[in-house]
Motif scaffolding. Structure first.
Motif, PDB file in Angstrom:
ATOM      1  N   VAL A  90       0.896  -1.225   0.062  1.00  0.00           N
ATOM      2  CA  VAL A  90       0.039   0.181   0.054  1.00  0.00           C
ATOM      3  C   VAL A  90       0.794   1.263  -0.044  1.00  0.00           C
ATOM      4  O   VAL A  90       2.034   1.239   0.670  1.00  0.00           O
ATOM      5  CB  VAL A  90      -0.783  -0.046   1.263  1.00  0.00           C
ATOM      6  CG1 VAL A  90      -1.923   1.172   1.408  1.00  0.00           C
ATOM      7  CG2 VAL A  90      -1.787  -1.278   1.132  1.00  0.00           C
ATOM      8  N   ARG A  91       0.554   2.043  -0.973  1.00  0.00           N
ATOM      9  CA  ARG A  91       1.430   3.262  -0.923  1.00  0.00           C
ATOM     10  C   ARG A  91       0.809   4.359  -0.079  1.00  0.00           C
ATOM     11  O   ARG A  91       1.578   5.217   0.503  1.00  0.00           O
ATOM     12  CB  ARG A  91       1.470   3.839  -2.537  1.00  0.00           C
ATOM     13  CG  ARG A  91       2.388   5.240  -2.505  1.00  0.00           C
ATOM     14  CD  ARG A  91       2.460   5.528  -3.848  1.00  0.00           C
ATOM     15  NE  ARG A  91       1.463   6.133  -4.483  1.00  0.00           N
ATOM     16  CZ  ARG A  91       1.247   6.492  -5.730  1.00  0.00           C
ATOM     17  NH1 ARG A  91       2.320   6.560  -6.792  1.00  0.00           N
ATOM     18  NH2 ARG A  91       0.065   6.918  -6.257  1.00  0.00           N
ATOM     19  N   ARG A  92      -0.192   4.540   0.082  1.00  0.00           N
ATOM     20  CA  ARG A  92      -1.159   5.619   0.569  1.00  0.00           C
ATOM     21  C   ARG A  92      -2.429   5.160   1.352  1.00  0.00           C
ATOM     22  O   ARG A  92      -3.078   4.469   0.461  1.00  0.00           O
ATOM     23  CB  ARG A  92      -1.208   6.795  -0.056  1.00  0.00           C
ATOM     24  CG  ARG A  92      -1.759   8.116   0.640  1.00  0.00           C
ATOM     25  CD  ARG A  92      -0.539   8.602   1.517  1.00  0.00           C
ATOM     26  NE  ARG A  92       0.495   9.317   1.091  1.00  0.00           N
ATOM     27  CZ  ARG A  92       1.457   9.533   1.600  1.00  0.00           C
ATOM     28  NH1 ARG A  92       1.676   9.068   2.995  1.00  0.00           N
ATOM     29  NH2 ARG A  92       2.684  10.138   0.992  1.00  0.00           N
ATOM     30  N   VAL A  93      -2.949   5.563   2.444  1.00  0.00           N
ATOM     31  CA  VAL A  93      -4.119   5.324   2.816  1.00  0.00           C
ATOM     32  C   VAL A  93      -5.038   6.634   2.795  1.00  0.00           C
ATOM     33  O   VAL A  93      -4.450   7.691   3.339  1.00  0.00           O
ATOM     34  CB  VAL A  93      -4.193   4.677   4.384  1.00  0.00           C
ATOM     35  CG1 VAL A  93      -5.402   4.419   4.740  1.00  0.00           C
ATOM     36  CG2 VAL A  93      -3.317   3.390   4.304  1.00  0.00           C
ATOM     37  N   HIS A  94      -6.169   6.555   2.339  1.00  0.00           N
ATOM     38  CA  HIS A  94      -6.938   7.820   2.059  1.00  0.00           C
ATOM     39  C   HIS A  94      -8.382   7.456   2.778  1.00  0.00           C
ATOM     40  O   HIS A  94      -8.546   6.140   2.997  1.00  0.00           O
ATOM     41  CB  HIS A  94      -7.291   8.127   0.763  1.00  0.00           C
ATOM     42  CG  HIS A  94      -6.049   8.437   0.040  1.00  0.00           C
ATOM     43  ND1 HIS A  94      -5.591   9.711  -0.357  1.00  0.00           N
ATOM     44  CD2 HIS A  94      -5.105   7.518  -0.918  1.00  0.00           C
ATOM     45  CE1 HIS A  94      -4.343   9.593  -0.975  1.00  0.00           C
ATOM     46  NE2 HIS A  94      -4.092   8.329  -1.566  1.00  0.00           N
ATOM     47  N   VAL A  95      -9.134   8.360   2.826  1.00  0.00           N
ATOM     48  CA  VAL A  95     -10.679   7.991   3.363  1.00  0.00           C
ATOM     49  C   VAL A  95     -11.324   8.800   2.384  1.00  0.00           C
ATOM     50  O   VAL A  95     -11.137   9.760   1.673  1.00  0.00           O
ATOM     51  CB  VAL A  95     -10.758   8.876   4.750  1.00  0.00           C
ATOM     52  CG1 VAL A  95     -10.493  10.084   4.766  1.00  0.00           C
ATOM     53  CG2 VAL A  95     -12.114   8.113   5.297  1.00  0.00           C
ATOM     54  N   ALA A  96     -12.558   8.245   1.677  1.00  0.00           N
ATOM     55  CA  ALA A  96     -13.536   8.563   1.005  1.00  0.00           C
ATOM     56  C   ALA A  96     -15.073   8.792   1.681  1.00  0.00           C
ATOM     57  O   ALA A  96     -15.325   7.837   2.492  1.00  0.00           O
ATOM     58  CB  ALA A  96     -13.479   8.030  -0.325  1.00  0.00           C
ATOM     59  N   PRO A  97     -15.808   9.826   1.311  1.00  0.00           N
ATOM     60  CA  PRO A  97     -17.344   9.283   1.776  1.00  0.00           C
ATOM     61  C   PRO A  97     -17.779   8.279   1.063  1.00  0.00           C
ATOM     62  O   PRO A  97     -17.403   8.070  -0.063  1.00  0.00           O
ATOM     63  CB  PRO A  97     -17.678  10.874   1.654  1.00  0.00           C
ATOM     64  CG  PRO A  97     -17.020  11.488   0.439  1.00  0.00           C
ATOM     65  CD  PRO A  97     -15.551  10.931   0.671  1.00  0.00           C
ATOM     66  N   ALA A  98     -18.861   7.632   1.597  1.00  0.00           N
ATOM     67  CA  ALA A  98     -19.498   6.553   0.678  1.00  0.00           C
ATOM     68  C   ALA A  98     -20.330   7.244  -0.394  1.00  0.00           C
ATOM     69  O   ALA A  98     -20.871   8.655  -0.154  1.00  0.00           O
ATOM     70  CB  ALA A  98     -20.497   6.063   1.748  1.00  0.00           C
ATOM     71  N   ALA A  99     -20.564   6.464  -1.322  1.00  0.00           N
ATOM     72  CA  ALA A  99     -21.274   6.939  -2.528  1.00  0.00           C
ATOM     73  C   ALA A  99     -22.907   7.320  -2.160  1.00  0.00           C
ATOM     74  O   ALA A  99     -23.305   6.602  -1.324  1.00  0.00           O
ATOM     75  CB  ALA A  99     -21.514   6.121  -3.896  1.00  0.00           C
ATOM     76  N   PRO A 100     -23.431   8.097  -2.819  1.00  0.00           N
ATOM     77  CA  PRO A 100     -24.726   8.573  -2.228  1.00  0.00           C
ATOM     78  C   PRO A 100     -25.712   7.269  -2.381  1.00  0.00           C
ATOM     79  O   PRO A 100     -25.658   6.637  -3.244  1.00  0.00           O
ATOM     80  CB  PRO A 100     -25.262   9.311  -3.332  1.00  0.00           C
ATOM     81  CG  PRO A 100     -24.204  10.108  -3.620  1.00  0.00           C
ATOM     82  CD  PRO A 100     -23.245   9.122  -3.691  1.00  0.00           C
ATOM     83  N   GLY A 101     -26.438   6.952  -1.149  1.00  0.00           N
ATOM     84  CA  GLY A 101     -27.542   5.687  -1.246  1.00  0.00           C
ATOM     85  C   GLY A 101     -26.765   4.623  -0.864  1.00  0.00           C
ATOM     86  O   GLY A 101     -27.327   3.585  -0.988  1.00  0.00           O
ATOM     87  N   THR A 102     -25.529   4.562  -0.560  1.00  0.00           N
ATOM     88  CA  THR A 102     -24.924   3.383  -0.158  1.00  0.00           C
ATOM     89  C   THR A 102     -24.119   3.468   1.299  1.00  0.00           C
ATOM     90  O   THR A 102     -23.854   4.839   1.609  1.00  0.00           O
ATOM     91  CB  THR A 102     -23.827   2.844  -0.977  1.00  0.00           C
ATOM     92  OG1 THR A 102     -22.436   3.670  -1.024  1.00  0.00           O
ATOM     93  CG2 THR A 102     -24.330   2.864  -2.532  1.00  0.00           C
TER      94      THR A 102
END
Length: 90
Positions: free
Chosen positions: A30-42
């Motif tokens: 793993v090069r980098r650990v990110h965070v993303a919001p969940a897609a709408p409705g999921t």
């Protein structure tokens, strides 16, 4: 922010998350650990961009955070500083 998903960025880009079987990058460091919001409705599919603005298409979802901090403690040295700062703002 509601549901977030921890994302792994690999040295070798991974194909689309929906591809069956292990993709390129799986087994790679793993090069980098990110965070993303969940897609709408999921609650289990990441949206198109991480909090730092990177495209999630070529990343692999590592799952929702399991506590605090939002990233796995063993990956603390790989955390994206911009994503981490965005999480601190909430």
């Amino acid at each position: 922010m509601s549901v977030i998903i921890v994302m792994h960025e690999f040295d070798t880009p991974s194909p689309a998350r929906t591809a069956p079987g292990p993709g390129r990058g799986v087994g790679s460091p793993v090069r980098r650990v990110h965070v993303a919001p969940a897609a709408p409705g999921t609650t289990d599919e990441p949206g198109p961009r991480t909090l730092c603005g990177k495209d999630t298409f070529a990343m692999r979802a590592a799952g929702p955070p399991t506590g605090s901090p939002w990233y796995p403690p063993e990956e603390a040295d790989l955390v994206c500083p911009s994503c981490d700062a965005a999480m601190d703002e909430d």
